[in-house]
Design a protein around this motif. Structure first.
Motif, PDB file in Angstrom:
ATOM      1  N   ALA A 141       6.736  69.640  40.093  1.00  0.00           N
ATOM      2  CA  ALA A 141       8.007  69.644  40.468  1.00  0.00           C
ATOM      3  C   ALA A 141       8.870  68.176  40.296  1.00  0.00           C
ATOM      4  N   ASP A 142       7.895  67.027  40.568  1.00  0.00           N
ATOM      5  CA  ASP A 142       8.740  65.828  40.234  1.00  0.00           C
ATOM      6  C   ASP A 142       9.302  65.481  38.651  1.00  0.00           C
ATOM      7  N   LEU A 143       8.050  66.445  37.589  1.00  0.00           N
ATOM      8  CA  LEU A 143       8.523  66.131  36.415  1.00  0.00           C
ATOM      9  C   LEU A 143       9.637  66.984  36.019  1.00  0.00           C
ATOM     10  N   ARG A 144      10.267  68.130  36.824  1.00  0.00           N
ATOM     11  CA  ARG A 144      11.201  68.755  36.441  1.00  0.00           C
ATOM     12  C   ARG A 144      12.637  68.397  36.939  1.00  0.00           C
TER      13      ARG A 144
ATOM     14  N   VAL B 108     -17.065  68.475  41.881  1.00  0.00           N
ATOM     15  CA  VAL B 108     -16.310  69.172  41.107  1.00  0.00           C
ATOM     16  C   VAL B 108     -15.275  69.901  42.307  1.00  0.00           C
ATOM     17  N   THR B 109     -15.883  70.221  43.402  1.00  0.00           N
ATOM     18  CA  THR B 109     -14.815  70.867  44.438  1.00  0.00           C
ATOM     19  C   THR B 109     -13.817  69.988  44.948  1.00  0.00           C
ATOM     20  N   SER B 110     -14.468  68.804  45.053  1.00  0.00           N
ATOM     21  CA  SER B 110     -13.454  67.675  45.906  1.00  0.00           C
ATOM     22  C   SER B 110     -12.283  67.277  44.884  1.00  0.00           C
ATOM     23  N   THR B 111     -12.807  67.169  43.537  1.00  0.00           N
ATOM     24  CA  THR B 111     -11.416  66.717  42.677  1.00  0.00           C
ATOM     25  C   THR B 111     -10.735  68.093  42.463  1.00  0.00           C
ATOM     26  N   SER B 112     -11.468  69.222  42.263  1.00  0.00           N
ATOM     27  CA  SER B 112     -10.480  70.338  42.039  1.00  0.00           C
ATOM     28  C   SER B 112      -9.260  70.564  43.331  1.00  0.00           C
ATOM     29  N   LEU B 113      -9.603  70.444  44.239  1.00  0.00           N
ATOM     30  CA  LEU B 113      -8.840  70.390  45.607  1.00  0.00           C
ATOM     31  C   LEU B 113      -8.131  69.351  45.646  1.00  0.00           C
TER      32      LEU B 113
ATOM     33  N   LYS C 263       2.466  60.642  34.748  1.00  0.00           N
ATOM     34  CA  LYS C 263       2.029  61.502  35.899  1.00  0.00           C
ATOM     35  C   LYS C 263       1.199  62.503  35.200  1.00  0.00           C
ATOM     36  N   LEU C 264       1.308  63.000  34.196  1.00  0.00           N
ATOM     37  CA  LEU C 264       0.262  64.035  33.364  1.00  0.00           C
ATOM     38  C   LEU C 264      -0.922  63.374  33.461  1.00  0.00           C
ATOM     39  N   GLY C 265      -1.127  62.109  33.108  1.00  0.00           N
ATOM     40  CA  GLY C 265      -2.271  61.233  32.996  1.00  0.00           C
ATOM     41  C   GLY C 265      -3.127  61.609  34.297  1.00  0.00           C
ATOM     42  N   TYR C 266      -2.548  61.464  35.384  1.00  0.00           N
ATOM     43  CA  TYR C 266      -3.491  61.732  36.685  1.00  0.00           C
ATOM     44  C   TYR C 266      -4.161  63.194  36.548  1.00  0.00           C
ATOM     45  N   ILE C 267      -3.257  64.042  36.031  1.00  0.00           N
ATOM     46  CA  ILE C 267      -3.922  65.323  35.946  1.00  0.00           C
ATOM     47  C   ILE C 267      -5.011  65.460  34.955  1.00  0.00           C
TER      48      ILE C 267
ATOM     49  N   ASN D 223      -2.208  67.920  44.760  1.00  0.00           N
ATOM     50  CA  ASN D 223      -1.052  66.961  44.224  1.00  0.00           C
ATOM     51  C   ASN D 223      -0.508  67.419  42.826  1.00  0.00           C
ATOM     52  N   ALA D 224      -0.961  68.210  42.056  1.00  0.00           N
ATOM     53  CA  ALA D 224      -0.521  68.892  40.950  1.00  0.00           C
ATOM     54  C   ALA D 224       1.009  69.838  41.101  1.00  0.00           C
ATOM     55  N   PRO D 225       1.204  70.510  42.151  1.00  0.00           N
ATOM     56  CA  PRO D 225       2.569  71.069  42.319  1.00  0.00           C
ATOM     57  C   PRO D 225       3.429  69.996  42.701  1.00  0.00           C
ATOM     58  N   LYS D 226       2.974  68.860  43.310  1.00  0.00           N
ATOM     59  CA  LYS D 226       4.065  67.913  43.464  1.00  0.00           C
ATOM     60  C   LYS D 226       4.616  66.959  42.257  1.00  0.00           C
TER      61      LYS D 226
END
Length: 736
Positions: free
Chosen positions: A106-109, A90-95, A179-183, A100-103
């Motif tokens: 930002a790429d989606l915008r 859980v910790t590793s996946t959350s980190l 890209k949202l599928g990754y999140i 990567n989520a902010p990148k």
């Protein structure tokens, strides 16, 4: 020359923290943890969880049972190392998501419309052309085409400068959900793990540590072993007999149990089992009433297998059923008594009531001393597989045919009651009683006796089972049923063997019957031989000087080995067994006459059932000398009372897991089946009233669909007809 030492660089604490954070948030670390969890889950699926330790010892052996127990494989989902690995995942996946989520967002915008016009030539899919329409009209048509195809568009007007000429750069994007599928996929892993942690034993263990709770054993529950009724997550077992109500559920742990009170009472009105024609159950249902002190009126429900009831956030499953305290009446059959001593009163008992003493005179000749009775279970319906039982009985008959006994096979006793893994013959063989006889030292054997006879290999027999430990299967004594489908005739014969006077009378009759009419002097010799055979078979005569009496066919075998030369043993054993059969038949008639019944006849075709009965009776009499108890307790009557075992769960993390599963499906499909594409179009006035066009396409995966899509765009925007199946020839290396 003087050597100068180079300054050494020692990693600082911040460097160590940064490296640890990078390792913890790396995808390779998360995949390694996920692999370990998958392997552990597979082990937990193969190895039955929460079984008694003796079952694992019987399955794996003492050494490996201890090793697997030390590793926590018997409760793998609640072991500390499994929960720690789950927490690290859980910790590793959350980190990983946090990095990567902010990148990604930002790429989606951005549509990357600021790309240089010269860079378009570097893409794998690129094209150049001209249109006769002016720039403004071309811009309108291009934007209209992109809007119709669902592209998200952003344009940038550029003035002439040192970096390039004036024109319009259009940036378009399609398939951003990739890209949202990754999140979504990584967030699903976090949600599923959190739901599993929350609904597992983690909450229970945290409460035990924080509140100092102590698991208890058996019925020694204390306040330190009681959880709160408002416990947010648990999975417990609730035992409710018919006509009773309770709210005391228990949570089974490795070192004991914890009491989990429910916020309401459950009353069992009736437990119902419906059966198929073969006797196999097809429906288990419990009619319950929930008494909630917060609600004025009780509410009635029906709980079935695979149809649970949900009340106040608690899910009630039909887990199993047991005896709830049935009343039974047991008839004692004394094996070591004479007919004059055989009378004994029936025993009244209740299933699960505990130990009760039995009559001491029943065990007067037993080395175990007085016994206590513990009735543990009453089963009204018993559906058993009799295919192997019949084959085993046939093999036993062939090996120990009393008309030609093989002495080496006389040591085989008490056939197996194990179920067959192959052919199945499912039969309902009626009610059975299971009880234990415990001696003064606390040692106990378990017995299982069936109320009605069972048809095995065409013969009706009563089954009396025994086993020394719960890890073993029952071994059954098979007693033939008489024409009245009772065990009385065989029991009279067994008790007559204990009476010396009746054995003497039977031997005298056999001598008179077996001797030829013209040689009356042989009657005495045959009578003596018959009395000797009956004495050996009854265990009243020892085969060797100083030996212990054995009884049964084993007694005859020991006598032949001790008194007869090896070359003559086969002939002597056949003769002795024939004498024994005849003497036992006369003994049977003596016992019938003493009971006021007509003697049997084995002559002619009408005597075939009698001969078959005697064959089975001899085998059963021989096996009975190895039965560990001098008393058989048969089920004479009962008043059944069932009980339901419910699994009651409060699992708020279940909805979190469901949400995680939905996100996982959406994320995987988005990453695998949706391609992100970016399109750039450069529009520039050619100075003659027309428009120059450059376009380039980029995709996350280079597929034939991408080639065909670019060809359609080129044909639509530039008017150049191409083969949609042929990808364009690259003129420059793929852009990074």
């Amino acid at each position: 020359m003087t050597a100068t030492a180079l300054p050494s660089h020692r990693p600082s604490a911040s460097d160590w923290r940064r490296q640890a954070l990078e390792l913890l948030s790396s995808m390779r670390f998360a995949i390694a943890l996920l692999t370990v969890i998958c392997i552990a889950s597979a082990i937990g699926t193969v190895v039955k969880q929460g079984e008694p330790l003796v079952n694992y010892v019987d399955q794996f052996g003492p050494f490996w049972a201890d090793v697997f127990g030390a590793l926590g494989l018997y409760r793998i989902y609640s072991t500390g190392w499994f929960l720690v690995i789950l927490a690290f995942l859980v910790t590793s996946t959350s980190l990983c998501i946090a990095r990567n989520a902010p990148k990604i967002l930002a790429d989606l915008r951005t549509h990357k419309e600021h790309i240089r016009e010269q860079a378009l030539q570097a893409f794998h899919h690129h094209a150049t052309g001209e249109r006769a329409q002016p720039l403004a009209q071309t811009q309108t048509e291009v934007l209209q085409v992109l809007a119709q195809q669902g592209w998200s568009v952003k344009a940038q007007q550029r003035e002439a400068s040192a970096r390039g000429e004036a024109g319009l750069m259009i940036g378009a994007r399609l398939g951003a959900v990739n890209k949202l599928g990754y999140i979504a996929a990584h967030g699903a892993i976090v949600l599923i793990c959190l739901g599993g942690l929350f609904d597992g034993d983690l909450i229970i263990k945290a409460q035990m540590w924080a509140q100092g709770l102590q698991p208890f054993q058996g019925g020694t529950e204390t306040e330190r072993g009681r959880l709160s009724p408002t416990n947010p997550a648990y999975r417990a077992q609730l035992f409710v007999p018919e006509g009773a109500r309770t709210n005391a559920a228990v949570i089974n742990l490795e070192d004991g149990m914890l009491l989990q009170p429910l916020p309401f009472d459950i009353e069992l009105k009736k437990f119902t089992v419906d059966y198929y024609a073969t006797g196999m159950p097809k429906r288990f249902a419990s009619d319950i009433v929930i008494h909630d002190p917060r609600v004025a009126e009780p509410k009635a429900f029906t709980v079935e297998v695979n149809h649970p009831v949900v009340y106040d956030g608690v899910t009630i499953f039909q887990s199993s059923f047991e005896d709830g305290g049935s009343s039974v009446r047991l008839k004692p059959l004394r094996l070591d008594a004479t007919p004059a001593q055989a009378a004994a009163a029936s025993v009244e008992s209740t299933v699960g009531q505990g130990a009760q003493p039995l009559a001491p005179e029943w065990f007067a000749h037993s080395a175990q001393g007085p016994m206590q009775l513990e009735v543990s279970n009453l089963r009204v319906i018993n559906v058993e597989n009799l295919a192997e039982a019949r084959s085993a009985q046939a093999a036993t008959d062939a090996a120990t045919d009393t008309r030609g006994v093989n002495v080496s096979e006389l040591t085989k006793h008490l056939g197996s009651g194990a179920k067959s893994p192959g052919n199945k013959d499912l039969v309902n063989i009626g009610p059975s009683i299971t009880y234990k006889l415990r001696d003064g030292a606390g040692q106990a054997r378990e017995y299982q006796n069936f109320m009605a006879p069972v048809k095995l290999d065409g013969r009706m027999v009563f089954l009396f089972g025994v086993r020394d430990t719960p890890a073993e299967g029952f071994r059954y004594l098979r007693v033939p049923a008489d024409p009245n489908t009772s065990v009385d005739t065989w029991l009279r014969l067994r008790q007559a063997l204990n009476d010396e006077a009746m054995r003497t009378e039977a031997a005298r009759r056999f001598g008179r019957m077996a001797a030829p009419a013209d040689r009356t002097e042989l009657q005495g010799q045959l009578a003596d031989s018959a009395q000797k055979a009956l004495g050996l078979f009854a265990g009243a005569v020892v085969a060797r000087e100083g030996a212990q009496p054995v009884g049964g066919l084993q007694g005859l075998s020991d006598f032949i080995e001790a008194a007869v030369p090896e070359a003559q043993r086969e002939q002597a054993s056949a003769t002795l067994v024939r004498i024994l059969n005849g003497a036992l038949f006369e003994l049977l008639n003596v016992s019938l006459e003493r009971a006021g019944q007509q003697p049997w006849s084995a002559e002619g075709d009408a005597g075939e059932p009698v001969r078959d009965f005697m064959t089975q009776a001899v085998l059963a009499l021989s096996d009975a000398y190895f039965y560990p108890s001098p008393v058989l307790l048969t089920l004479e009557g009962f008043v059944p009372k069932q009980a339901s075992v419910f699994q009651v769960t409060r699992t708020p993390g279940r909805n979190v897991v469901y949400l995680g599963c939905v996100l996982l499906i959406v994320g995987v499909f988005a990453m695998l089946y949706i391609r992100e594409r970016r399109l750039w179009i450069w529009l520039q006035d050619d100075g003659a009233g027309g428009t120059r066009i450059k376009l380039a396409l980029s995709s996350t995966r280079q597929t034939l669909d991408t080639d065909r899509e670019f060809n359609r765009l080129r044909e639509t925007l530039l008017g150049a007809a191409t083969d949609p199946a042929a990808p364009p020839s690259p003129s420059a290396p793929t852009a990074a």
